[in-house]
Design a protein around this motif. Sequence first.
Motif, mmCIF file in Angstrom:
data_model
loop_
_atom_site.group_PDB
_atom_site.id
_atom_site.type_symbol
_atom_site.label_atom_id
_atom_site.label_comp_id
_atom_site.label_asym_id
_atom_site.label_seq_id
_atom_site.Cartn_x
_atom_site.Cartn_y
_atom_site.Cartn_z
ATOM 1 N N GLY A 60 0.793 -1.230 0.000
ATOM 2 C CA GLY A 60 0.000 0.000 0.000
ATOM 3 C C GLY A 60 0.817 1.268 0.000
ATOM 4 O O GLY A 60 0.270 2.359 -0.206
ATOM 5 N N SER A 63 3.455 2.553 -4.433
ATOM 6 C CA SER A 63 3.123 3.121 -5.730
ATOM 7 C C SER A 63 4.279 3.991 -6.220
ATOM 8 O O SER A 63 4.927 4.686 -5.442
ATOM 9 C CB SER A 63 1.856 3.968 -5.637
ATOM 10 N N ASP A 70 -2.523 4.014 -4.405
ATOM 11 C CA ASP A 70 -3.002 2.636 -4.580
ATOM 12 C C ASP A 70 -2.587 2.027 -5.914
ATOM 13 O O ASP A 70 -3.061 0.944 -6.275
ATOM 14 C CB ASP A 70 -4.528 2.592 -4.456
ATOM 15 N N LEU A 73 -0.994 -1.421 -5.625
ATOM 16 C CA LEU A 73 -2.001 -2.344 -5.109
ATOM 17 C C LEU A 73 -3.004 -2.701 -6.204
ATOM 18 O O LEU A 73 -3.403 -3.866 -6.340
ATOM 19 C CB LEU A 73 -2.701 -1.716 -3.911
ATOM 20 N N ASN A 74 -3.401 -1.709 -6.992
ATOM 21 C CA ASN A 74 -4.319 -1.983 -8.096
ATOM 22 C C ASN A 74 -3.683 -2.921 -9.128
ATOM 23 O O ASN A 74 -4.355 -3.806 -9.673
ATOM 24 C CB ASN A 74 -4.742 -0.674 -8.760
ATOM 25 N N PRO A 85 -3.304 -4.306 1.255
ATOM 26 C CA PRO A 85 -2.308 -3.220 1.298
ATOM 27 C C PRO A 85 -1.154 -3.500 2.246
ATOM 28 O O PRO A 85 -0.114 -2.850 2.151
ATOM 29 C CB PRO A 85 -3.126 -2.007 1.760
#
Length: 461
Positions: A60, A63, A70, A73-74, A85
């Motif tokens: 988390g 990025s 996020d 994470l995405n 996360p």
Amino acid sequence: MSYDVALVGSGFSAICIAAHLLSFLPPEASIAIVGDESDFGRGTAYRTELPYHRLNVPAGRMSVFPDRPDDFLNWLKENGLGDDPLLFASRGDYGLYLRDRLASLLRSREQRARVDFIRAKASACRPDPDGGYSFVLENGEKLRSRQVVLCLGVGAASLPVQTAAKPQEGSQRLIGHCWQPGWLSRVKAGDRVCILGSGLTMIDQVLTLRGKGHRGPIHVLSRRGLVPHPHVSPPLPPVDPQLPEGSMQISRLLQSLRRQVADGTPWRTVMDGLRPKTQMLWQSLTPAQRSRFLRHALPWWNIHRHRIAPEVHAAFERLLADGVLQIHAGYLRSIEERQDGVAVQYRRRHTQTMRELQVDWVVNCTGMERAGIGHSRLLETMKSDGVLLLDTLGLGVEVDGQSRLLRADGQVWPGLFAAGALTAGRFWEITAVPDIRVQARNIAQIIADRMAPDSRISVQG
């Protein structure tokens, strides 16, 4: 070849800055990414394909874009790799994420700046009279750019043989740095291994050895015998550290933080709360105070601040419990190659007792080189030419608060930047993704602000 921006290096810092430049620059701008790695963007840390090489920061917070927390994470969700996360993802997956994000930016149908990947090493970079910079590449070509960002990191420390017997010429059993290719494939299952250094890199190498089928004894030797602490799961929320008032002294700062922990605040929450303030605190210290920190407090800072994933710590602890892994605290005295292997002599910490380890391999995991430029012909040439100055503490190169290289007269070189670990002398905490991505965005924004239409140079050939 002429460009608006040249990024020298092909690891995380370069790719992160490139991603931000593609968002900030107009479509007629041009970017060169110069490096000799075949896999741009992943670098040594994120090229690994071993699943037990884990990130030391939860997903988390990883990025590449500070304003899109996020995003990693995405990506994990999209690829069926998890949606937690707090997951400590594999470093190999993070390398694939970096590659995919850069590729998606380059594939964008929206107008964007031109990006050329130049697979070559630069051997010199000198300022031009009109304000740009000219490069000499080791393949004989030349390159010119209006703005330059050095993203070359720092090299590995050399094998500590200044107090040790010189290794035999062409030695195959003394590994000068652990990322040296090919040595792991030569280690037999029952070989005895001594690793010099007990930090994060040591843990990587221990787990790599075991993952590749090694079952022999492993000895770890460092001056203090300290190893990184684990993260806890679930993590505790950070708390604001209690900082002393008035002038900053290392001793007063440590006393204040220890008092806060003694009063019942978990030390991990104090360390996590300290993180956003670390660069400010570092810059408030005098050179003498910084030097004192490096001499006396650095090993304890590293094991508390740079923690490892819980599952990695559990695997490491199992090896310790089984007795196949031993940690030795002591001072290296000699390394001597013999017919039956290598003898490593050291003095035990706090004693005058000498000990000897009989091993088949000695592997250097002692960290980063001081002065930080011995790994790069380009940086050494720039130093010889007076274009860059070494940080007085040997942590990298001298830069100002905007990451611009300083000249000998204290002024900055316009449009000449350094990023990542090279700037640790100024920023200290600048090796982890959450810190570098902020620096990368700031550098990209400064470059974009400088590039008014009348200041850009034309793209040629």
